[in-house]
Design an enzyme around this catalytic site. Sequence first.
Site, mmCIF file in Angstrom:
data_model
loop_
_atom_site.group_PDB
_atom_site.id
_atom_site.type_symbol
_atom_site.label_atom_id
_atom_site.label_comp_id
_atom_site.label_asym_id
_atom_site.label_seq_id
_atom_site.Cartn_x
_atom_site.Cartn_y
_atom_site.Cartn_z
ATOM 1 N N GLY A 107 0.422 -1.067 -0.282
ATOM 2 C CA GLY A 107 0.036 0.127 0.220
ATOM 3 C C GLY A 107 0.757 1.380 0.132
ATOM 4 O O GLY A 107 0.436 2.034 0.355
ATOM 5 N N ALA A 108 1.685 1.334 -0.888
ATOM 6 C CA ALA A 108 2.840 2.532 -0.876
ATOM 7 C C ALA A 108 2.926 3.544 -1.799
ATOM 8 O O ALA A 108 3.835 3.937 -2.278
ATOM 9 C CB ALA A 108 4.317 1.856 -0.705
ATOM 10 N N TYR A 117 -15.232 -3.869 7.795
ATOM 11 C CA TYR A 117 -13.872 -3.132 7.257
ATOM 12 C C TYR A 117 -13.518 -3.041 9.166
ATOM 13 O O TYR A 117 -12.561 -3.472 9.545
ATOM 14 C CB TYR A 117 -14.028 -1.792 7.191
ATOM 15 C CG TYR A 117 -12.863 -0.969 7.863
ATOM 16 C CD1 TYR A 117 -11.358 -0.716 6.729
ATOM 17 C CD2 TYR A 117 -12.856 -0.043 8.671
ATOM 18 C CE1 TYR A 117 -10.768 -0.299 6.559
ATOM 19 C CE2 TYR A 117 -11.719 0.988 8.322
ATOM 20 C CZ TYR A 117 -10.276 0.311 7.657
ATOM 21 O OH TYR A 117 -9.183 1.300 8.090
ATOM 22 N N SER A 152 -6.901 -0.255 12.833
ATOM 23 C CA SER A 152 -7.782 -0.019 12.765
ATOM 24 C C SER A 152 -8.494 0.587 14.054
ATOM 25 O O SER A 152 -8.259 -0.449 14.238
ATOM 26 C CB SER A 152 -8.375 0.510 11.400
ATOM 27 O OG SER A 152 -9.670 2.188 11.861
ATOM 28 N N GLY A 182 -0.684 7.781 0.378
ATOM 29 C CA GLY A 182 -1.639 7.361 1.473
ATOM 30 C C GLY A 182 0.083 7.721 2.347
ATOM 31 O O GLY A 182 0.815 8.320 2.191
ATOM 32 N N ILE A 183 -0.366 7.378 3.518
ATOM 33 C CA ILE A 183 0.629 6.698 4.197
ATOM 34 C C ILE A 183 1.736 6.256 4.462
ATOM 35 O O ILE A 183 3.002 5.965 5.292
ATOM 36 C CB ILE A 183 0.010 6.122 6.083
ATOM 37 C CG1 ILE A 183 -0.692 4.947 6.032
ATOM 38 C CG2 ILE A 183 -1.277 7.772 6.420
ATOM 39 C CD1 ILE A 183 -0.623 4.254 6.990
ATOM 40 N N GLY A 184 1.794 5.191 3.558
ATOM 41 C CA GLY A 184 2.519 4.331 2.864
ATOM 42 C C GLY A 184 3.735 5.087 2.168
ATOM 43 O O GLY A 184 4.730 4.907 2.438
#
Length: 273
Positions: free
Chosen positions: A11-12, A157, A131, A15-17
């Site tokens: 997930g890079a 989720y 989360s 976003g945060i990745g």
Amino acid sequence: MAEQQTIVITGASDGIGAAAAGQLQALGHRVVLVGRSPEKTAAVAQRLDAPSHVADFADLDQVRGLATELLAAHPRIDVLANNAGGLFGQESTKNGFDKTFQVNHLAPFLLTHLLMDRIVESRASVIQTSSAAHRLFGHLDLDDLGNARSWSANKAYGDGKLANVLFTRELHRRFHDKGVNAVAFHPGVIATNFANDTSSLMRFVYRTPLARLLTGVESGGGRLTRLAAGIPGTTWEPGRYYENDRVGKINPQVKDDALARGLWERSEALLGL
């Protein structure tokens, strides 16, 4: 700085990745990027001059191919950051699983399993981006992991993120004595297009003045960076779930050892491992 590490981040591509990848590289670490979008992943890889791989976690064959590529290209993996995830509409993947559950749990479980020999050899850390939703919405039923009986976006989720924390706990139990350190964390409610294509009420937060209260990607990425660059047992406690850079409150189900073992075994069975 500490010794240079090879840190694989899924997930890079944004976003945060992507934020954590830049921060960790600035600290002198070698980052390996994994993203779903070839174009976005290539753009981040070019900016950071970092190696990259592409895989869509909604397709488990691509996850298997990713594991093969990672093992061939990276003889050492010091940190695996299972950061890819998301909230999706009610749909099944080509593999026959609820997409939200597959992308958030089954795919990273599979990837970790396929890399486990390398993880053990490297005495690596495995970081799960979970989360607070695991506590707010999650309640796992091992006989209905895809919520076929009663599906909602929030429940799907929450269950996926609860599975992340249970996976972390069971990974710690099974492999900590082999030098593997596992941890899960909540990055904050990040200012992105999260939940845009779902029925979840969470999607409205991102398009109202409330969005000003959300966590920026650099701050959220910083929480991943702190764990990846930190020292297990010193800067963070293995086997735990973190919020706001400290041990956080958990869903009561996280304390259920039988559930953690059962989820691991059920996940192996579903994936044919």
